[in-house]
Design a protein around this motif. Structure first.
Motif, PDB file in Angstrom:
ATOM      1  N   UNK A 201       0.831  -1.122   0.051  1.00  6.27           N
ATOM      2  CA  UNK A 201      -0.052  -0.132   0.070  1.00  6.27           C
ATOM      3  C   UNK A 201       0.953   1.247  -0.097  1.00  6.27           C
ATOM      4  N   UNK A 202       0.754   2.152  -1.139  1.00  9.07           N
ATOM      5  CA  UNK A 202       1.666   3.278  -1.383  1.00  9.07           C
ATOM      6  C   UNK A 202       1.080   4.460  -0.991  1.00  9.07           C
ATOM      7  N   UNK A 203       1.957   5.308  -0.599  1.00 10.01           N
ATOM      8  CA  UNK A 203       1.514   6.506  -0.253  1.00 10.01           C
ATOM      9  C   UNK A 203       2.685   7.584  -0.419  1.00 10.01           C
ATOM     10  N   UNK A 204       2.329   8.637  -1.206  1.00  8.84           N
ATOM     11  CA  UNK A 204       3.262   9.793  -1.845  1.00  8.84           C
ATOM     12  C   UNK A 204       2.592  11.209  -2.000  1.00  8.84           C
ATOM     13  N   UNK A 205       3.519  11.787  -2.710  1.00  9.71           N
ATOM     14  CA  UNK A 205       3.250  13.216  -3.040  1.00  9.71           C
ATOM     15  C   UNK A 205       2.060  13.261  -4.212  1.00  9.71           C
ATOM     16  N   UNK A 206       1.259  14.478  -4.186  1.00  5.35           N
ATOM     17  CA  UNK A 206       0.303  14.441  -5.315  1.00  5.35           C
ATOM     18  C   UNK A 206       1.261  14.690  -6.459  1.00  5.35           C
ATOM     19  N   UNK A 207       0.273  14.619  -7.807  1.00  9.86           N
ATOM     20  CA  UNK A 207       1.157  14.754  -9.089  1.00  9.86           C
ATOM     21  C   UNK A 207       1.456  16.571  -9.230  1.00  9.86           C
TER      22      UNK A 207
END
Length: 360
Positions: A201-207
């Protein structure tokens, strides 16, 4: 004269710069943690007191000598990564210049450029990546030159859940496998057979974020080329919260936000090309040993710098504050070096004189 930011477009040249940039002494960075307040859930901070009209012009009350009062509004858009620095510097500036008002928003580096700065609606755009060539041209097409100020460095941090006892470090090669759309593994065990057969399950910055742009290029290798099935947000605290609540989650966020949540998530050491894993830290970012060290910037509208005395004085203050210890001790970034301050002040004076032209 513009500072050279092209060297940050690839990993090798970035390290070379970090090793020779003369950033604040290593000893002074030991044990630094971040305590900045970025709890503004609306994404903006408005400090009234300015006397500027909606068109961005001042009402004639700007003063040009120290004995007189500065007044007017300053609109700062862009990066959530750089936001804590701009927030603290503007707070300190207002202590001596209470009639200068600030409107700070966290739009993301790319979102801030596209929607606010390039159209001419903000004076300054914070950015966690160098401005793109096409963005420079868009500024010029709209009648102004973007003025670059390189003010700090970050150790972009890979985080996992505290209960993820199966992993303490990761290679850039495995990160690429995880985040590339060409591989897009579903399970941890798809990447490494020693890892659990559990969903990634991956979390990151918005595009819209410069952090997204930097991570994608540094890890996957191509701008914008990343798998789409991750939770993206401009709120870095939400990334930490998402990983905290999921044993098999992974995310990435600025080092300053990790140091604000040091007990809620676990930071991974990062290796590259078979090298020994390096723990994210300000010292490692300053030395260039950490593979995901990156520069932080803000950009100013040259036309507005020439027109607004209160903006000139704020940028001068911002540049001079960027080498202070609290940038490391209280916020969590590598401060400017003396040379960076000098280069930034030269850019400011050239912009005020109308002699600045951005170049790489």
């Amino acid at each position: 004269m513009a500072q050279d930011s092209e060297q940050f477009s690839d990993v090798v040249s970035r390290r070379k710069f970090l090793l020779t940039s003369g950033v604040a002494g290593v000893a002074g960075l030991a044990g630094c943690t971040g305590n900045s307040d970025t709890s503004d859930s609306s994404g903006s901070e408005s400090n009234n007191g300015g006397n500027e009209g909606n068109d961005g012009s001042t009402d004639g009350n700007d003063k040009t000598t120290e004995s007189q009062t500065l007044s007017g509004d300053i609109r700062i858009s862009g990066s959530s990564t750089v936001y804590p620095v701009a927030q603290e510097v503007s707070r300190q500036f207002q202590q001596d210049h209470s009639e200068v008002g600030f409107n700070l928003t966290r739009d993301g580096s790319s979102g801030g450029f596209k929607n606010v700065f390039i159209p001419g609606d903000s004076d300054i755009n914070n950015s966690s990546r160098p401005i793109a060539d096409k963005e420079v041209q868009q500024c010029r097409d709209n009648g102004f030159e973007p003025v670059e100020f390189f003010i700090a460095q970050d150790a972009l941090t890979i985080i996992v859940n505290n209960e993820a006892d199966f992993i303490d470090s990761i290679s850039l090669e495995d990160l690429k496998t995880i985040w590339s759309p060409d591989t897009a593994p579903k399970m941890w065990s798809d990447v490494n057979s020693d890892w659990p057969n559990e969903p990634l399950d991956l979390y990151g910055a918005a595009t819209t974020s410069g952090t997204f742009d930097y991570f994608t290029e540094a890890v996957v290798g191509k701008e914008g080329k990343i798998r789409g099935d991750f939770e993206g947000t401009e709120e870095d605290d939400l990334i930490a919260q998402g990983v905290q609540g999921n044993k098999y989650a992974m995310g990435y966020l600025p080092f300053a936000y990790y140091t604000n949540n040091p007990d809620s998530v676990k930071a991974l050491s990062v290796s590259e090309g078979g090298s020994k894993p390096v723990e994210p830290s300000l010292k490692a970012a300053q030395s260039g040993n950490y593979p995901l060290a990156r520069p932080l910037f803000f950009y100013a509208n040259m036309n507005k710098l020439q027109q607004k005395n209160h903006l000139q004085e704020f940028v001068r203050f911002y540049v001079n504050e960027a080498d202070e210890d609290y940038i490391a001790n209280e916020i969590g970034y590598v401060p400017s070096s003396k040379q960076m301050v000098e280069d930034n002040l030269n850019n400011l004076e050239a912009a005020i004189a109308g002699e600045y032209e951005f170049s790489r």
